[in-house]
Enzyme design. Sequence first.
Site, PDB file in Angstrom:
ATOM      1  N   GLU A  29       0.836  -1.200   0.000  1.00  0.00           N
ATOM      2  CA  GLU A  29       0.000   0.000   0.000  1.00  0.00           C
ATOM      3  C   GLU A  29       0.873   1.252   0.000  1.00  0.00           C
ATOM      4  OE1 GLU A  29      -2.343  -0.560   3.525  1.00  0.00           O
ATOM      5  OE2 GLU A  29      -2.734  -2.649   2.977  1.00  0.00           O
ATOM      6  N   GLU A  59      -4.236  -6.687   3.299  1.00  0.00           N
ATOM      7  CA  GLU A  59      -2.966  -7.352   3.568  1.00  0.00           C
ATOM      8  C   GLU A  59      -2.987  -8.817   3.139  1.00  0.00           C
ATOM      9  OE1 GLU A  59      -4.389  -5.214   5.611  1.00  0.00           O
ATOM     10  OE2 GLU A  59      -2.867  -3.630   5.737  1.00  0.00           O
ATOM     11  N   PHE A  82       3.105  -1.819   8.869  1.00  0.00           N
ATOM     12  CA  PHE A  82       3.325  -2.036  10.296  1.00  0.00           C
ATOM     13  C   PHE A  82       3.251  -3.541  10.555  1.00  0.00           C
ATOM     14  CE2 PHE A  82       1.625   2.207   9.992  1.00  0.00           C
ATOM     15  CZ  PHE A  82       2.307   2.946  10.958  1.00  0.00           C
ATOM     16  N   ASP A  84       2.010  -4.919  13.008  1.00  0.00           N
ATOM     17  CA  ASP A  84       0.674  -5.179  13.544  1.00  0.00           C
ATOM     18  C   ASP A  84      -0.314  -5.517  12.424  1.00  0.00           C
ATOM     19  OD1 ASP A  84       1.191  -3.348  16.360  1.00  0.00           O
ATOM     20  OD2 ASP A  84       2.171  -2.691  14.527  1.00  0.00           O
ATOM     21  N   PHE A  85      -0.220  -4.804  11.298  1.00  0.00           N
ATOM     22  CA  PHE A  85      -1.137  -5.023  10.181  1.00  0.00           C
ATOM     23  C   PHE A  85      -0.888  -6.354   9.495  1.00  0.00           C
ATOM     24  CE2 PHE A  85      -1.565  -0.160   9.269  1.00  0.00           C
ATOM     25  CZ  PHE A  85      -2.114   0.008  10.520  1.00  0.00           C
ATOM     26  N   HIS A 128      -0.104  -0.115  16.731  1.00  0.00           N
ATOM     27  CA  HIS A 128       0.917   0.296  15.770  1.00  0.00           C
ATOM     28  C   HIS A 128       2.324   0.275  16.368  1.00  0.00           C
ATOM     29  CE1 HIS A 128      -2.828   2.090  14.240  1.00  0.00           C
ATOM     30  NE2 HIS A 128      -2.251   2.193  13.048  1.00  0.00           N
TER      31      HIS A 128
END
Length: 326
Positions: A29, A59, A82, A84-85, A128
């Site tokens: 992205e 993702e 990130f 986390d993502f 994040h």
Amino acid sequence: MARLTYLEAGKLALAEEMRRDPLVWAVGEDLGRGGVFGQYKGLAEEFGSDRISDAPISESCIMGAAVGAAMMGTRPVVEMRFSDFALCAVDELVNQAAKARYMFGGQTRVPLVVREPIGIWRSSAAQHSQSLEAWYAHIPGLVVVTPATPADNRALLKAAIRCDDPVVYMEHKGLWPLEGEVPEAEEVAEIGKARTVREGRDVTIVAWSAAVHTAEAAARSLAGQGVEAEVIDLRTLWPWDREAVLASVERTGRLLVVQEAVSVAGFGAEVAATVAEALHGALKAPVRRLGAPRIPISYAPPLEDRVRVTEEAVAAAARGLTAAAA
């Protein structure tokens, strides 16, 4: 030598590998506008949208497409923005990419690099700011890389791109502006080889990623107090340089493992257990770990600071280890 930031060194590595090998490409992205942190700035202009590919906000779709492309012979570099993502794509990475080589009897490989920015970045809060490296070190089939310096961010990213197995490449967001000397000549690091940051005789401090700099600062402080700490940067968590750590602890007799991640079930536990099993009789003090408490990271700076592992905390723990055995 050239002086580059950690961010610039990673961008240089990717550009060099894309120039060297037309099968290397990047997807994620916001890559067309340079990436959320600017780590792809200018690359779309040089390589075009076919090789610096913008993707929808999905993702799992990004990772799934990249896994298929890797199995077909290309070398994708996947930007997850990130760490986390990246949990949205854990099935594609953990159940597909990591296991494909084994499940197909070695007939296919997945030369894939997944860039996952990790760590505390001021007021980025609980979703994040995580350091999830231990999750991936637990998964057979994945390589896990955690560069701490600009030079390593170049040399290790190049090594990761050339690796024939899926690599989870974890760059600390707080290190993006860090400047350092980077060799002008091409260097490709050896995955699985630690770096001795500082030599010492009294205690071994093992760290990775941003925690290396905290440990190094603590070692300088300790030297002024008569304690010589040896600092080892693991650089990669799987494979990790077991031999280098054991050799150091065998000399010093003491081990302190420092990580930014939550201490419970962190990779520091693997290092600590390995040393305790192999060198129990040679230890002069119990193995010690330092990490974050098992709580979410707050948005509020004062609360965020409570979960940080500081230079002072590292120095105090190292002093405690040397005093206990005096």
